[in-house]
Design an enzyme around this catalytic site. Structure first.
Site, short mmCIF file in Angstrom:
data_model
loop_
_atom_site.label_atom_id
_atom_site.label_comp_id
_atom_site.label_asym_id
_atom_site.label_seq_id
_atom_site.Cartn_x
_atom_site.Cartn_y
_atom_site.Cartn_z
N ASP A 11 7.80 9.48 -5.69
CA ASP A 11 9.03 10.20 -5.36
C ASP A 11 9.30 10.05 -3.87
O ASP A 11 10.06 11.07 -3.53
CB ASP A 11 8.97 11.58 -5.83
CG ASP A 11 7.80 12.25 -4.75
OD1 ASP A 11 7.08 11.61 -4.04
OD2 ASP A 11 7.92 13.39 -4.83
N HIS B 32 0.28 4.76 -2.12
CA HIS B 32 -0.17 5.97 -1.65
C HIS B 32 1.04 7.09 -1.98
O HIS B 32 1.03 8.10 -2.14
CB HIS B 32 -0.21 5.86 -0.19
CG HIS B 32 -1.50 5.71 0.39
ND1 HIS B 32 -2.21 6.20 1.06
CD2 HIS B 32 -2.51 4.58 -0.28
CE1 HIS B 32 -3.43 5.55 1.39
NE2 HIS B 32 -3.37 4.60 0.59
N ARG C 266 0.80 -1.19 0.08
CA ARG C 266 0.00 0.00 -0.20
C ARG C 266 0.70 1.24 0.03
O ARG C 266 0.30 2.28 -0.34
CB ARG C 266 -0.93 -0.05 1.15
CG ARG C 266 -2.04 0.92 1.22
CD ARG C 266 -2.78 1.04 2.61
NE ARG C 266 -3.87 1.85 2.62
CZ ARG C 266 -4.28 2.48 3.56
NH1 ARG C 266 -3.58 1.97 4.76
NH2 ARG C 266 -5.40 3.48 3.66
N ASN D 226 -3.64 8.67 5.42
CA ASN D 226 -2.37 7.95 5.58
C ASN D 226 -2.01 7.69 6.92
O ASN D 226 -0.85 7.07 7.13
CB ASN D 226 -1.10 9.10 5.15
CG ASN D 226 -1.05 8.89 3.49
OD1 ASN D 226 -1.64 8.14 2.92
ND2 ASN D 226 -0.67 10.20 2.95
N ASP E 166 -3.74 -13.78 -3.94
CA ASP E 166 -4.49 -14.76 -4.79
C ASP E 166 -5.65 -14.07 -5.43
O ASP E 166 -5.99 -12.81 -5.24
CB ASP E 166 -4.75 -15.92 -4.19
CG ASP E 166 -5.79 -15.43 -2.79
OD1 ASP E 166 -6.20 -14.63 -2.65
OD2 ASP E 166 -5.95 -16.57 -1.90
N HIS F 247 -6.05 -5.76 -2.81
CA HIS F 247 -6.59 -5.81 -1.62
C HIS F 247 -6.71 -7.21 -1.06
O HIS F 247 -7.80 -7.73 -0.20
CB HIS F 247 -8.14 -5.03 -1.57
CG HIS F 247 -7.96 -3.66 -1.31
ND1 HIS F 247 -9.12 -2.66 -1.66
CD2 HIS F 247 -6.98 -2.71 -1.14
CE1 HIS F 247 -8.75 -1.61 -1.22
NE2 HIS F 247 -7.38 -1.43 -1.26
C1 HEM Z 1 -8.79 2.10 -5.69
C2 HEM Z 1 -8.82 2.82 -4.79
C3 HEM Z 1 -8.41 2.45 -3.19
C4 HEM Z 1 -9.00 2.77 -2.19
C5 HEM Z 1 -10.19 3.67 -2.07
C6 HEM Z 1 -8.31 2.10 -1.09
C7 HEM Z 1 -8.59 2.26 0.29
C8 HEM Z 1 -8.00 1.59 1.06
C9 HEM Z 1 -8.66 1.54 2.38
C10 HEM Z 1 -9.72 2.57 3.13
C11 HEM Z 1 -7.87 0.61 3.28
C12 HEM Z 1 -7.91 0.19 4.65
C13 HEM Z 1 -7.27 1.32 5.47
C14 HEM Z 1 -7.61 1.27 6.94
O1 HEM Z 1 -8.68 1.53 7.38
O2 HEM Z 1 -6.70 0.87 7.77
C15 HEM Z 1 -6.82 0.03 2.37
C16 HEM Z 1 -5.91 -0.96 2.40
C17 HEM Z 1 -5.08 -1.42 1.63
N1 HEM Z 1 -5.06 -1.09 0.27
FE1 HEM Z 1 -6.01 -0.06 -0.74
N2 HEM Z 1 -7.21 1.46 -1.59
C18 HEM Z 1 -7.28 1.48 -3.02
C19 HEM Z 1 -6.46 1.02 -4.00
C20 HEM Z 1 -5.26 0.26 -3.48
C21 HEM Z 1 -4.39 -0.04 -4.51
C22 HEM Z 1 -4.07 0.15 -6.10
C23 HEM Z 1 -3.47 -1.17 -3.68
C24 HEM Z 1 -2.12 -1.66 -4.31
C25 HEM Z 1 -1.87 -2.03 -5.26
C26 HEM Z 1 -4.02 -1.01 -2.38
C27 HEM Z 1 -3.54 -1.76 -1.54
C28 HEM Z 1 -3.84 -1.77 -0.10
C29 HEM Z 1 -3.47 -2.92 0.91
C30 HEM Z 1 -2.61 -3.90 0.46
C31 HEM Z 1 -4.17 -2.62 1.98
C32 HEM Z 1 -4.11 -3.18 3.33
C33 HEM Z 1 -2.83 -2.28 4.19
C34 HEM Z 1 -2.55 -3.02 5.31
O3 HEM Z 1 -2.55 -4.32 5.73
O4 HEM Z 1 -2.12 -2.21 6.28
N3 HEM Z 1 -5.11 -0.28 -2.36
N4 HEM Z 1 -7.33 0.41 0.94
#
Ligand code: HEM
Length: 329
Positions: free
Chosen positions: A78, A70, A66, A97, A257, A198
């Site tokens: 960067d 970000h 993630r 963040n 997966d 995700h």
């Molecule tokens: C499409 C738009 C996206 C939105 C709106 C979004 C939003 C979020 C949110 C809200 C969380 C949980 C944050 C929390 O409450 O702790 C999350 C977690 C995560 N996101 Fe996204 N995300 C997006 C795209 C992506 C992309 C493109 C990736 C990577 C290629 C990604 C990878 C992850 C990962 C791996 C987590 C888990 C983080 C952890 O375990 O700490 N996300 N995302």
């Protein structure tokens, strides 16, 4: 005459937009193996640290993937996400963040690299390499990471929250998500493919609580979510819960997966932004295909990650190579 002028203005605007977008994902100055001569073991060093970290803290895999997302979506890839600031006014202190984790792992990788090749490998490249290595460590695809990014010197708390150019939010609908990706030169396919990230990691209850308890402000639930899943999630998350974590892809949140797509198809996507992928014919078709024998998800993810890694990069003599990732030299 006025009409002609208007057409000319629209044309010029389109030209400017096309120029911005195409330069966003072209990534001039990046190449695979950028450190082959200057730090031949750079990628091995990164992989070694990550495999050590994954052995003791596998749940950091999602967090580290993630970080790259970000970083790239604000000011390009960067390393601006890593910067501290005297009054906590840099990107990392912006609301979306605050749930990011894994900065100390990046510091550990940087330390190992500085020991072997001082001042050579940028923090932005470290974040990109780490994102690939955690994907591989969790049984996901391997891709060749283009390197040669330089580190930027600016990081502003307001930018991730900008209503147009900020980070996409968990409550965004499909139209807003598509716009956010398009602004960075990423396609609708990139949106659905990268959302597959995700498959790893966790979310705070607060990021989806309104879907369970107060969807339209009347104490209702989100009708687009499987009611049985809502019951399950309610057992985990009570209203106002700021600390509990839920797996984005329950059952296999430490394995890269295709099960994320299975869940979303079954109306069990955790975030509104996950569920939104059912609201567009192209993304919906991809969800279904990704869980079939015709799935190209791993290959697609590799390609989209390379594309994301090119967003707004600075290269050559721009910026710098930070010695410590959390501060400019
Ligand atoms: C499409 C738009 C996206 C939105 C709106 C979004 C939003 C979020 C949110 C809200 C969380 C949980 C944050 C929390 O409450 O702790 C999350 C977690 C995560 N996101 Fe996204 N995300 C997006 C795209 C992506 C992309 C493109 C990736 C990577 C290629 C990604 C990878 C992850 C990962 C791996 C987590 C888990 C983080 C952890 O375990 O700490 N996300 N995302």
């Amino acid at each position: 005459m006025a009409g002609y002028k208007n057409i000319l203005q629209i044309f010029m605007l389109q030209l400017i937009m096309v120029t911005i977008f195409s330069s966003q994902t072209q990534g001039q100055g990046l190449k695979v193996g950028f450190y082959t001569k200057s730090c031949p073991d750079a990628e091995k060093i990164v992989s070694k640290v990550i495999s050590n970290v994954m052995a003791v803290a596998p749940s950091l895999s999602g967090a580290l993937l993630r970080l790259h997302f970000h970083d790239c979506f604000i000011r390009g890839c960067d390393g601006s996400i890593l910067l501290d600031s005297p009054n906590n006014q840099s990107e990392k202190f912006s609301i979306p963040n605050l749930s990011l984790r894994g900065y100390s792992v990046i510091d550990r990788v940087k330390l190992a690299l500085e020991n072997s090749c001082p001042g050579v490998v940028s923090c932005a490249d470290i974040v990109a390499l780490v994102a690939r290595d955690v994907t591989v460590a969790t049984m996901g695809p391997h891709w060749k990471v283009e390197t040669g990014r330089r580190d930027g010197n600016v990081s502003l708390i307001a930018e991730p929250l900008d209503s147009v150019a900020g980070l996409p939010a968990f409550f965004d609908n499909i139209t807003t998500l598509k716009q956010s990706f398009a602004l960075r030169g990423l396609s609708v396919k990139d949106l659905v493919v990268l959302s597959g990230g995700h498959t790893l990691g966790v979310s705070h209850c607060s990021s989806f609580e309104s879907r369970l308890y107060n969807f339209t402000g009347n104490g209702d639930t989100d009708p687009s979510m499987d009611p049985n899943y809502i019951i399950r999630l309610k057992r985990k998350c009570t209203p106002g819960d700021q600390t509990t974590l839920a797996e984005l892809d329950p059952g296999s949140f430490k394995t890269f997966d295709d099960s994320y797509y299975r869940l979303v198809t079954k109306r069990r996507g955790l975030l509104t932004s996950d569920a939104a992928l059912l609201d567009d014919p192209e993304t919906k078709a991809y969800l279904v295909r990704a869980t079939s024998r015709r799935s190209t998800f791993f290959k697609d993810f590799s390609e989209s990650m390379v594309k994301m890694g090119r967003i707004g990069v600075i290269t050559g003599s721009q910026g710098e190579v930070r010695k410590v990732c959390s501060r400019i030299n």
